[in-house]
Design an enzyme around this catalytic site. Structure first.
Site, PDB file in Angstrom:
ATOM      1  N   ASP A  13       8.985  -0.432   5.173  1.00 53.15           N
ATOM      2  CA  ASP A  13       7.946  -1.232   4.536  1.00 53.15           C
ATOM      3  C   ASP A  13       8.386  -2.684   4.345  1.00 53.15           C
ATOM      4  O   ASP A  13       9.552  -3.040   4.530  1.00 53.15           O
ATOM      5  CB  ASP A  13       7.573  -0.624   3.186  1.00 53.15           C
ATOM      6  CG  ASP A  13       6.683   0.599   3.320  1.00 53.15           C
ATOM      7  OD1 ASP A  13       6.189   0.852   4.428  1.00 53.15           O
ATOM      8  OD2 ASP A  13       6.488   1.306   2.312  1.00 53.15           O
ATOM      9  N   LYS A  57       2.884  -3.288   4.290  1.00 52.16           N
ATOM     10  CA  LYS A  57       1.564  -3.594   3.741  1.00 52.16           C
ATOM     11  C   LYS A  57       1.699  -4.743   2.748  1.00 52.16           C
ATOM     12  O   LYS A  57       2.714  -4.886   2.078  1.00 52.16           O
ATOM     13  CB  LYS A  57       0.986  -2.390   2.989  1.00 52.16           C
ATOM     14  CG  LYS A  57       0.828  -1.120   3.809  1.00 52.16           C
ATOM     15  CD  LYS A  57       0.231  -0.022   2.937  1.00 52.16           C
ATOM     16  CE  LYS A  57       0.057   1.273   3.709  1.00 52.16           C
ATOM     17  NZ  LYS A  57       1.362   1.966   3.877  1.00 52.16           N
ATOM     18  N   MET A  81       1.411  -4.185  -8.874  1.00 51.31           N
ATOM     19  CA  MET A  81       0.411  -4.807  -7.989  1.00 51.31           C
ATOM     20  C   MET A  81      -0.781  -5.333  -8.786  1.00 51.31           C
ATOM     21  O   MET A  81      -1.949  -5.150  -8.394  1.00 51.31           O
ATOM     22  CB  MET A  81      -0.044  -3.791  -6.922  1.00 51.31           C
ATOM     23  CG  MET A  81       1.109  -3.245  -6.091  1.00 51.31           C
ATOM     24  SD  MET A  81       0.694  -1.756  -5.146  1.00 51.31           S
ATOM     25  CE  MET A  81       0.609  -0.523  -6.479  1.00 51.31           C
TER      26      MET A  81
END
Length: 252
Positions: free
Chosen positions: A42, A64, A177
């Site tokens: 990632d 991502k 996030m």
């Protein structure tokens, strides 16, 4: 449900790389990365950790970031299945811990459907690592008896977070996030009863040498969040006030 058993020795290790500082990778994580034929990694995995892989290993980036997934989740799942079925030792390498907002469970479900053997190597999740490096104990007898981890992203089924229980819990709240949703988070918590003066901290690039710690009140969270960059955590609660006296990382 029918389980299709793999006829080879392919194997997947789901590895949490930790929150950023490469020294926080576990000993087992280090070992399986070195032994991997394929590393599927990632965006937030550090270059130092990626460098542990064999020069002969196939490195597949599937990172991502907000509003952009270079490889959709179903394709990531298929990559893991295909490589394992080809007899490869695969490391699925994620930042933090794979089972805390890392979709690790979804990926293992897909492997299980195909009868592929796997193991899980836990990592230090960002909430634990970043707050420790910022001098913020997530629990403290004088401040909070428990902690809750919440995603700042919209839930998969579109449901709203249970804001009333969060606002009235007197726990430490950690939003992953959450920068883009900071205004929504602030408004909802205040509307549902949490004081606008509640102390907050944003930890940017936690545990990395460029770590930055920003403090504010809940009411001012959206303003301060505009000056922060991802990856970042939002920590809400009185434990954040301890950072000034307990901070130890990157001190001159």
């Amino acid at each position: 449900m029918t389980i299709h058993t793999s006829l080879n020795n392919g194997f997947v290790s789901l590895v949490g790389a930790g929150p950023g500082d490469p020294d926080l990778l576990t000993v087992k994580g280090h070992r399986v990365i070195q032994q991997a034929d394929v590393v599927v990694y990632d965006r937030l995995v550090s270059t130092e950790i990626l460098a542990l892989a064999s020069p002969d290993a196939e490195m597949i980036y599937v990172g991502k970031k907000l509003d952009y997934h270079c490889v959709p989740q179903d394709q990531i799942n298929q990559i893991l299945v295909d490589k394992a079925q080809a007899g490869k030792r695969v490391v699925r390498l994620k930042g933090g811990d794979s089972f805390i907002f890392g979709r690790g469970g979804e990926e293992l479900e897909e492997l299980a459907k195909h009868g592929i053997k796997y193991e899980v190597v836990p990592g230090i999740t960002a909430a634990a690592g970043a707050t420790a490096y910022a001098g913020i104990p997530l629990t403290h007898r004088d401040h909070a008896q428990s902690v809750q981890f919440i995603t700042g992203h919209v839930q998969k089924d579109g449901r709203e977070i249970e804001w009333t229980s969060l606002a009235q819990s007197n726990n430490t709240l950690v939003f992953y996030m959450g920068l883009k949703q900071s205004g929504h988070i602030s408004d909802k918590l205040i509307t549902h009863g949490l004081s606008a003066d509640t102390p907050c901290t944003i930890i940017e690039n936690g545990t990395r040498k460029e770590q930055r710690v920003l403090t504010c009140s809940l009411a001012n969270l959206p303003v301060v969040a505009k000056s922060a960059q991802s990856p970042a955590l939002i920590v809400i609660g009185s434990v954040t006030t301890l950072s000034e006296s307990l901070q130890w990382f990157n001190q001159e």
